[in-house]
Design an enzyme around this catalytic site. Structure first.
Site, mmCIF file in Angstrom:
data_model
loop_
_atom_site.group_PDB
_atom_site.id
_atom_site.type_symbol
_atom_site.label_atom_id
_atom_site.label_comp_id
_atom_site.label_asym_id
_atom_site.label_seq_id
_atom_site.Cartn_x
_atom_site.Cartn_y
_atom_site.Cartn_z
ATOM 1 N N ALA A 176 0.837 -1.200 0.000
ATOM 2 C CA ALA A 176 0.000 0.000 0.000
ATOM 3 C C ALA A 176 0.874 1.254 0.000
ATOM 4 O O ALA A 176 1.840 1.325 -0.757
ATOM 5 C CB ALA A 176 -0.979 -0.032 1.158
ATOM 6 N N CYS A 177 0.555 2.221 0.857
ATOM 7 C CA CYS A 177 1.254 3.511 0.825
ATOM 8 C C CYS A 177 2.721 3.425 1.251
ATOM 9 O O CYS A 177 3.473 4.382 1.068
ATOM 10 C CB CYS A 177 0.524 4.522 1.698
ATOM 11 S SG CYS A 177 -1.083 5.019 1.052
ATOM 12 N N SER A 178 3.135 2.298 1.817
ATOM 13 C CA SER A 178 4.530 2.125 2.226
ATOM 14 C C SER A 178 5.355 1.380 1.182
ATOM 15 O O SER A 178 6.516 1.042 1.435
ATOM 16 C CB SER A 178 4.596 1.372 3.565
ATOM 17 O OG SER A 178 3.964 2.103 4.580
#
Length: 373
Positions: free
Chosen positions: A155-157
Site C-alpha cells: 500500500a502507501c509504504s
C-alpha cells in the site's frame, strides 16, 4: 558488505490537473442528481441524502488544493465519476509501465547510468493493473535492463519497503544497481462519489536508482539504515480481488470494492505508531532529531504530517525541514514521500541527514535514513 546509496530520482507527472473548484462542481452536480432520483426514499429515511462538498472543506480537511490525474474527463462527468482509460492490447505497453519509463529515465539520467547497467527492477505500488506478468518485468523489457524484476505491494509504504529490499540486496552483493519505481494511478481506486474522501488522491510515478556508494558517479545519498514495520488493521481497506466473481452478487457495484477508510481511527492509531517508529529508528542508528536536516514524509494529510514532524523534532518543523507537496499532488500513495524527496533534496550538503518515511494501509510504516554523500 557494500554500502547502498540513492544516486538518482525521477518523477512523472500527468499533464491533466483537477482543481478543488472543478472537483466540487462535479461532485455537487452528482449529489443533486442522486438526491433528486432518490427523493422519496430520502423522505422516508430509507436513503441518506448526499451533502455538498466545497473547496474550503477540502483544504481544511487535507491541505490539498489540486491533483494530477491520468484522465479528468471521466472523473468530472457526474454520470461517470471515475477515470476513463482506453483498453490496451497485450502487445502494447501497459499504462503503469508507460508511466514508469519517464520516471525511470529521469532517475537514470541523474545517476549517470544506462538502463543496461541496472540488474534489478522493483515495481512497488499500492495497486497493480494486473496480477501477472509482473509490471516490473514489463518495465525491465521496455527499458532494456538486465537481471530480474518483481512487483511489490505494501500500500502507501510500498516505496520505502522497496528501497529496503533493494538496499539489502546491494549490501549483500546480489545486485549492483537497482531501480525502485512507483507508478500510482490512485484515481482508479478512489470512490469519487463519496464526499468524505473524493478529494484525497492523485496520480503520479516516481523512481529512485540505488547502487553501491563507491560506484556513485555524482552527488548521492548514502542509505545509512532502513526500518519497516507492519500491524494489521481493517481501517484502510479495499475488498476488490480476483475471487470477487466467485461470491454471490460479487460483481455488483459495492462501496468496499474501492478505497475505504475509517479516517478518525486511522488518525488516532497511525500517528503514534509512525512517531514511535521514527524515534526508535533514529535511536538505533545513533542519530538525534537535531541531526535531521529534512523529513520527507508520506503525503496523505497536512495535519498528520504536522503532528508527526512536531513529535519527531520536539517542535514545529519549518517548511524547509518538512516540505509538503500534497497541496499540488494530493495523496499519491507510495509515491508521495519520493516526490517530496526528489523535489526537495538537492540543497542538502555532504554530511547532512534526512529521513524518508511512508505509512498507510496494513498498517505499514517504512523509513529510510540517508546521509548526503
Amino acid at each position: 558488505m557494500h554500502t547502498p546509496a540513492i544516486t538518482g530520482s525521477g518523477v512523472f507527472t500527468p499533464d491533466q490537473v483537477i482543481t478543488n473548484e472543478e472537483l466540487v462542481e462535479a461532485f455537487n452536480a452528482y449529489a443533486e442528481k442522486f438526491n433528486a432520483e432518490n427523493a422519496q426514499a430520502i423522505a422516508k429515511g430509507e436513503v441518506e441524502a448526499k451533502g455538498p462538498s466545497s473547496p474550503e472543506f477540502i483544504v481544511g480537511a487535507s491541505g490539498i488544493e489540486q491533483r494530477y490525474v491520468m484522465d479528468k474527463a471521466g472523473v468530472l462527468d457526474p454520470a461517470v465519476m471515475h477515470p476513463l482509460l482506453r483498453e490496451r492490447s497485450n502487445e502494447e505497453p501497459g499504462i503503469m509501465a508507460e508511466m514508469a519509463l519517464e520516471a525511470c529515465g529521469k532517475a537514470l539520467e541523474q545517476a549517470g547510468r544506462r538502463a543496461d547497467e541496472v540488474d534489478l527492477v522493483i515495481c512497488a505500488a499500492s495497486n497493480h493493473e494486473r496480477p501477472y506478468p509482473a509490471i516490473a518485468i514489463e518495465i525491465q523489457q521496455l527499458m532494456g535492463t538486465v537481471g530480474f524484476a518483481f512487483d511489490m505491494n505494501v500500500a502507501c509504504s510500498s516505496a520505502t519497503f522497496g528501497i529496503q529490499a533493494a538496499a539489502d540486496m546491494i549490501r549483500s552483493g546480489s545486485v549492483r544497481c537497482a531501480i525502485v519505481v512507483n507508478p500510482e494511478i490512485c484515481s482508479g481506486h478512489l470512490e469519487w462519489r463519496d464526499r468524505d474522501c473524493h478529494f484525497i488522491f492523485g496520480d503520479v510515478c516516481t523512481a529512485v536508482v540505488l547502487e553501491r556508494a563507491e560506484e556513485a558517479r555524482g552527488a548521492h545519498f548514502i542509505v545509512r539504515s532502513t526500518r519497516c514495520a507492519t500491524q494489521f488493521s481493517n481501517n484502510i481497506r479495499n475488498n476488490n480481488g480476483f475471487l470477487r466473481r466467485s461470491r454471490p452478487q460479487g460483481m455488483e457495484d459495492r462501496r468496499d470494492m474501492q478505497f475505504v477508510q475509517e479516517g478518525r481511527k486511522v488518525f488516532k492509531e497511525v500517528l503514534p505508531l509512525v512517531s514511535k517508529h521514527i524515534a526508535t529508528h533514529l535511536d538505533a542508528a545513533g542519530v538525534t532529531p537535531d541531526d535531521l536536516k529534512r523529513l520527507w514524509l508520506h503525503q496523505a494529510n497536512k495535519s498528520m504530517n504536522d503532528f508527526i514532524g512536531k513529535k519527531v523534532l520536539g517542535r514545529v518543523p519549518t517548511p524547509e525541514e518538512q516540505p509538503n507537496i500534497l497541496q499540488d499532488y494530493a495523496n499519491t500513495s507510495s509515491a508521495g514521500s519520493i516526490v517530496a524527496f526528489s523535489k526537495y533534496s538537492g540543497d542538502l550538503q555532504p554530511g547532512d541527514h534526512g529521513l524518508i518515511c511512508s505509512f498507510g494501509a496494513g498498517y505499514s510504516v517504512g523509513s529510510v535514513l540517508v546521509e548526503r554523500g
